[in-house]
Write an enzyme that holds these catalytic residues in place. Sequence first.
Site, PDB file in Angstrom:
ATOM      1  N   GLY A  69      42.540  45.395  41.026  1.00 18.58           N
ATOM      2  CA  GLY A  69      43.915  45.750  40.703  1.00 18.58           C
ATOM      3  C   GLY A  69      44.878  45.682  41.862  1.00 18.58           C
ATOM      4  O   GLY A  69      46.002  45.200  41.718  1.00 18.58           O
ATOM      5  N   SER A 198      42.507  45.478  35.874  1.00 23.75           N
ATOM      6  CA  SER A 198      41.362  45.700  36.758  1.00 23.75           C
ATOM      7  C   SER A 198      40.136  46.055  35.935  1.00 23.75           C
ATOM      8  O   SER A 198      40.179  46.965  35.104  1.00 23.75           O
ATOM      9  CB  SER A 198      41.664  46.817  37.755  1.00 23.75           C
ATOM     10  N   HIS A 200      37.163  47.587  36.328  1.00 15.64           N
ATOM     11  CA  HIS A 200      36.424  48.852  36.305  1.00 15.64           C
ATOM     12  C   HIS A 200      37.152  49.966  35.563  1.00 15.64           C
ATOM     13  O   HIS A 200      36.583  51.031  35.334  1.00 15.64           O
ATOM     14  CB  HIS A 200      36.084  49.306  37.732  1.00 15.64           C
ATOM     15  N   THR A 236      35.422  32.153  47.098  1.00 12.96           N
ATOM     16  CA  THR A 236      34.615  31.660  45.984  1.00 12.96           C
ATOM     17  C   THR A 236      34.808  32.561  44.767  1.00 12.96           C
ATOM     18  O   THR A 236      34.754  33.789  44.867  1.00 12.96           O
ATOM     19  CB  THR A 236      33.124  31.640  46.372  1.00 12.96           C
ATOM     20  N   CYS A 325      43.348  56.790  44.649  1.00 15.76           N
ATOM     21  CA  CYS A 325      43.842  56.150  45.877  1.00 15.76           C
ATOM     22  C   CYS A 325      44.576  57.133  46.784  1.00 15.76           C
ATOM     23  O   CYS A 325      44.842  56.842  47.950  1.00 15.76           O
ATOM     24  CB  CYS A 325      44.763  54.986  45.519  1.00 15.76           C
TER      25      CYS A 325
END
Length: 380
Positions: A69, A198, A200, A236, A325
């Site tokens: 995210g 996002s 999760h 990648t 966060c």
Amino acid sequence: MKYFDYAATCPLDREAAEIYIKAATEYYGNTSSLHDTGGQAKELLENCRSEIAQLLGVQKEGIYFTSGGSESNFLAIQSLLSTNLKTGKHIITSMAEHSSITSIMKKLIKEHLYEVTVLPLNPAGQIDIDEVKNAIRKDTILISIQHGNPEIGTLQPLEKIGRLCIENQILFHSDCIHTFGKTDIKQVAQVADSISISGHKFYGPKGIGAVYIHPRLNWQGYYPATTHEKGFRPGTVNVPAIAAMTVAAQKAGKYLNDHHSHYLRLRGAFLQVLEPIRKHYIVYHADASEQLPSTIGMRIKGIEGQLLMLECNRYGFAISTGSACQTGMQLPSKTMEALGITGKSAKEFIRISFGWETTVNDVQLLGNLIVKIVQDTCQS
């Protein structure tokens, strides 16, 4: 441990985990490689891109996969600012945005690149549309408003904001990380120039996310000489995580209405148990049609949120004091500040969030514990 912090992260869905292993062991080629093994991985990647686009109701050409995210928000903002759709140096956002958005805004201000107007929330935890109208200037080029508040679960009037953006030729980004998989965001995708999700947050893996940017926009890559994801980001491509996230997204979409009804029952049961201490707490919310029932943001008057969280943890219940966060910074909730709540009152905030596995008995047990803690505190 009874888990009530699904707004922070979810466990990986078992079906998604099985797909992850299958993709990692059978579709392990680099999608940029020209041999057949790379081609097989590329085909799986593009199938996932199509599925995510279908769930959002958008064109697959606008879907780009990221590491999560925060990167999604960062690259979406940078990409929109690179389009030069309109000349200007003014951005509008809100006080309650995720730290990945606020850090971008601080960076742009510090570098003297843009002026940023930051809007508060009204008492219902929403952006006032008149505040947005008043903040728009001739040189406003971007508005970034999250769809759902991750701390109290209120939904923002994005369709109205989106129409304002169209009328004023303003680009529009929305952080939909807290809402994708919990409510239908197809209408949001129709009015936004970019959105971020996002994995999760809806039972997919950590470290994987996606961005939608409208294909009509001619954006420039933030990282020079990058070839992965059409130049959107280097590195990648993580095909196993993308496949697992796609399965989790499909499952969340399939059971969206069932889960919404389940969360409504849980919310009602939890608040009913709290009735004996009704005068001691405040729940911050919008009208039911503009509220995620799975997220309850509240204050217990006179009890610091961190103390209540630790006490609940001692008895085997995991709740939080707001966005993960911000945890550890010992700062008041950004949402509380956006609501005009400061000082000790702001630090009384706690968040309780439900998941698919949460039961009515679980929320009743947590509610009874909180009632006991409050009553014991009042008597001491």
